[in-house]
Scaffold this motif. Structure first.
Motif, PDB file in Angstrom:
ATOM      1  N   MET A 186       0.827  -1.208   0.000  1.00 55.25           N
ATOM      2  CA  MET A 186       0.000   0.000   0.000  1.00 55.25           C
ATOM      3  C   MET A 186       0.862   1.259   0.000  1.00 55.25           C
ATOM      4  SD  MET A 186      -2.955  -1.038   2.754  1.00 55.25           S
ATOM      5  CE  MET A 186      -4.092   0.351   2.545  1.00 55.25           C
ATOM      6  N   GLY A 187       2.185   1.084   0.001  1.00 49.85           N
ATOM      7  CA  GLY A 187       3.083   2.230  -0.086  1.00 49.85           C
ATOM      8  C   GLY A 187       3.500   2.795   1.260  1.00 49.85           C
ATOM      9  N   LYS A 188       3.171   2.082   2.325  1.00 52.51           N
ATOM     10  CA  LYS A 188       3.538   2.591   3.653  1.00 52.51           C
ATOM     11  C   LYS A 188       4.952   2.161   4.031  1.00 52.51           C
ATOM     12  CE  LYS A 188      -1.275   2.019   4.961  1.00 52.51           C
ATOM     13  NZ  LYS A 188      -1.692   3.403   4.720  1.00 52.51           N
ATOM     14  N   LYS A 189       5.617   2.996   4.816  1.00 55.97           N
ATOM     15  CA  LYS A 189       6.873   2.565   5.428  1.00 55.97           C
ATOM     16  C   LYS A 189       6.532   1.777   6.681  1.00 55.97           C
ATOM     17  CE  LYS A 189       9.831   6.189   3.712  1.00 55.97           C
ATOM     18  NZ  LYS A 189      10.770   7.284   4.009  1.00 55.97           N
ATOM     19  N   VAL A 190       7.139   0.603   6.822  1.00 54.17           N
ATOM     20  CA  VAL A 190       6.829  -0.233   7.976  1.00 54.17           C
ATOM     21  C   VAL A 190       8.061  -0.391   8.861  1.00 54.17           C
ATOM     22  CG1 VAL A 190       6.168  -2.556   8.735  1.00 54.17           C
ATOM     23  CG2 VAL A 190       4.983  -1.488   6.804  1.00 54.17           C
ATOM     24  N   ILE A 191       7.905  -0.028  10.125  1.00 55.25           N
ATOM     25  CA  ILE A 191       8.935  -0.283  11.129  1.00 55.25           C
ATOM     26  C   ILE A 191       8.493  -1.507  11.916  1.00 55.25           C
ATOM     27  CG2 ILE A 191      10.085   0.577  13.214  1.00 55.25           C
ATOM     28  CD1 ILE A 191       9.332   3.458  12.166  1.00 55.25           C
ATOM     29  N   ALA A 192       9.254  -2.579  11.843  1.00 54.69           N
ATOM     30  CA  ALA A 192       8.867  -3.802  12.545  1.00 54.69           C
ATOM     31  C   ALA A 192       9.807  -4.056  13.722  1.00 54.69           C
ATOM     32  CB  ALA A 192       8.908  -4.984  11.593  1.00 54.69           C
ATOM     33  N   ILE A 193       9.234  -4.357  14.877  1.00 55.50           N
ATOM     34  CA  ILE A 193      10.036  -4.870  15.988  1.00 55.50           C
ATOM     35  C   ILE A 193       9.828  -6.380  15.962  1.00 55.50           C
ATOM     36  CG2 ILE A 193      10.474  -4.805  18.472  1.00 55.50           C
ATOM     37  CD1 ILE A 193       9.167  -2.028  18.523  1.00 55.50           C
ATOM     38  N   ASP A 194      10.822  -7.081  15.460  1.00 56.10           N
ATOM     39  CA  ASP A 194      10.671  -8.532  15.259  1.00 56.10           C
ATOM     40  C   ASP A 194      12.008  -9.190  15.596  1.00 56.10           C
ATOM     41  OD1 ASP A 194      10.299 -11.154  14.399  1.00 56.10           O
ATOM     42  OD2 ASP A 194       9.034 -10.550  12.722  1.00 56.10           O
ATOM     43  N   ILE A 195      11.999 -10.002  16.617  1.00 57.94           N
ATOM     44  CA  ILE A 195      13.248 -10.597  17.092  1.00 57.94           C
ATOM     45  C   ILE A 195      13.723 -11.750  16.214  1.00 57.94           C
ATOM     46  CG2 ILE A 195      12.191 -12.235  18.713  1.00 57.94           C
ATOM     47  CD1 ILE A 195      14.405 -11.193  20.722  1.00 57.94           C
ATOM     48  N   ASN A 196      12.872 -12.164  15.273  1.00 57.04           N
ATOM     49  CA  ASN A 196      13.251 -13.210  14.316  1.00 57.04           C
ATOM     50  C   ASN A 196      13.704 -12.581  13.002  1.00 57.04           C
ATOM     51  OD1 ASN A 196      13.370 -15.188  12.391  1.00 57.04           O
ATOM     52  ND2 ASN A 196      11.287 -15.941  12.693  1.00 57.04           N
TER      53      ASN A 196
END
Lengths: 266, 266
Positions: A186-196
Motif C-alpha cells: 500500500m506504499g507505507k513505510k513499515v517499522i517492525a520490531i521482530d526478534i526473528n
C-alpha cells in the motif's frame, strides 16, 4: 500440595527460587498467561512469545548493535512521518503498554488496535489497558475499524480510516508476514520490531528492529526524544544511510558466530 | 465476520489457504490449543512449543544427521535397559500419543505421566489419551506418584515407584533443566528429545536427540525395531561410540552454517 499450585494450577511465581537462572523469563511468561486470562492475548500469542524467547536467547538477551542502528533509523523515520501509527496487538499490550503510550506521545503517533484474532471483547480489553496507562485516543475498536487492507484473509484486514489506513509510517511488532507485505504494497513505510530476523515481516519491513520488544520500545522512546533536536536534513541523512538487508545480515552473522563460539565451549 | 472466527475466536483452520507457506505449522498450533482446552496442556506448554518452532526452523525442519546418530544410540540404550521408563508430559501427549505407546511396546518401557504443573484433572486427561490410544498401563496418576525426586521445587518431583523412581533409563521430551539434572544425579541414564541444543536438559542428558518430537518419536520406534536383531555386544558398541558433546557441537555448527548461508542470500 503447594498453595500457589492450588489456587492457579499454572502459577509457579511463589515457587521459583530467587536465584533461579531463568527467573525473569518465567515471570514474564506468567504475565502473558494472565493477559490471556483477561482476553488481552489469544493462545497463539503464547506460542509467538515462545518463538521470541528462542531468538532472544540466540542474540544474547541484549540489544545488540544491529538493533541500535535500526532503532536510530526508526526514530528518525517516526519524526519525519506525517501520519505515523502504532499498531498494537495482544502481546504488545501485555508486555509494553506504557512504552507504547509514551512512544505515541513523543512521536505524535496514533495508537491503533489491530488483531489477527479480532473480537470485540479483546479489542475492549486492550483499549482498557491503554486508556488506563494514560492513552488519550485508541483507534481500531469496534466500528472504528471500518476500512479494509486488501489481500488479507484474517480480521487483521480491518483498520481505522484515521490510523493505519491513512498512515505513511506504521510501527508494528510480532506481526504476521501477510499483513506486513500488504502494508508495504500500500506504499507505507513499515517499522517492525521482530526478534526473528528470518521472518517474512523482518525481510519485508522497511526497518526491522531485531530485538526483544521489552527492551526495544523504551530504547526507541529515548531515541525519539534524543533526535527531536535534529534538523529535517539530519534525520533524512540517518534514514538514507540505513540499509535493512545489511542489518538483517549482521544479525544473522552475530547469531552464527555466537553459536560457533558456544559449540567450542561445550 | 467469518464463521470459524465466530465459533472459536482463535481458530483459523478454515481460513488458512491450502497453499499457505506455514499451513502445517499453523494446524499443529491449533492442535496444541485444543489440548490446552481439554486440560492436557497448560498455557506454558504453548510457550515451550513456540521455542521449539524456532529451533525447528533453524535446523531446517528435518531430522538431521546429528539427530539420526542420537536416535541410534537412544534405541540401543533403550534395548539394553532393564527398567526403561518414558516420561510423558502435556506437549508429548498432545502431539505424539500413538508414537509414545508404540515406543513403550517395542522397547518394553513403562509409560509414566510426569507434569511440572501437576493436578489430577490433567493427569487424568493425559491418561485417557494414552489409554484410548491403546496403552496397557499408565503410571504416575494420582496416588501412584508417591515417590519423590530430591532437589526439585515443582510437582515434577513426584514420581511412581514402579516407573521413573526405579528406572535405569528415562526418556523425556521438552523437559526443564532442573529435573533432568536431578534424574542424572540419581544415577539414571537420560535420553532427552530436545530441539534446543543449548538448553540445560540438552547439555545434561546422556543422549540428546536434537529434533522435533513429531519426527523423532516415530523414527526412534523404527530404530528400536531395527536394532532388536542385534546382539548385546553390538548394542553396547553403539552406545560406547556415542558422544553427546560431539553431537551437540555438530548441531550448533549446523545451525551456525545455515544462518551464515542465509545471511548471504538476503
Amino acid at each position: 500440595m503447594d498453595k500457589a499450585q492450588d489456587s492457579k494450577p499454572w502459577s509457579i511465581r511463589d515457587l521459583i527460587p530467587e536465584n533461579h537462572p531463568r527467573r525473569e523469563s518465567l515471570l514474564i511468561r506468567e504475565k502473558l498467561i494472565e493477559a490471556m486470562e483477561k482476553s488481552i492475548l489469544v493462545p497463539q500469542g503464547l506460542i509467538a512469545h515462545g518463538r521470541g524467547e528462542c531468538f532472544d536467547y540466540l542474540i544474547g538477551e541484549k540489544t545488540q548493535d544491529f538493533a541500535e542502528k535500526a532503532i536510530e533509523a526508526a526514530a528518525a523515520t517516526l519524526l519525519l512521518a506525517k501520519t505515523p501509527t502504532i499498531s498494537v496487538n495482544g502481546n504488545m499490550a501485555a508486555l509494553v503498554p506504557e512504552g507504547l503510550i509514551r512512544l505515541a506521545e513523543e512521536s505524535n503517533a496514533k495508537l491503533e488496535i489491530n488483531l489477527f484474532y479480532r473480537d470485540e471483547r479483546r479489542e475492549k480489553a486492550i483499549a482498557e489497558v491503554l486508556y488506563k496507562g494514560g492513552a488519550k485516543e485508541v483507534l481500531g475498536v469496534g466500528e472504528d475499524a471500518s476500512e479494509v487492507i486488501p489481500e488479507l484473509f484474517s480480521q487483521r484486514r480491518r483498520v481505522s480510516p484515521k490510523g493505519i489506513y491513512k498512515a505513511d509510517v506504521v510501527l508494528l511488532g510480532l506481526e504476521d508476514g501477510d499483513r506486513t507485505e500488504a502494508l508495504v504494497k500500500m506504499g507505507k513505510k513499515v517499522i517492525a520490531i521482530d526478534i526473528n530476523p528470518l521472518s517474512r515481516t523482518s525481510r519485508t519491513a522497511t526497518i526491522t528492529i531485531v530485538d526483544n520488544i521489552i527492551r526495544a520500545v523504551p530504547r526507541l522512546v529515548e531515541k525519539v526524544k534524543e533526535l527531536k533536536s535534529k534538523s529535517k536534513e539530519e534525520l533524512e541523512q540517518i534514514v538514507f544511510n540505513y540499509d535493512n538487508k545489511t542489518i538483517l545480515a549482521e544479525s544473522l552473522k552475530f547469531i552464527a558466530n555466537r553459536l560457533t563460539q558456544l559449540s567450542l565451549s561445550l
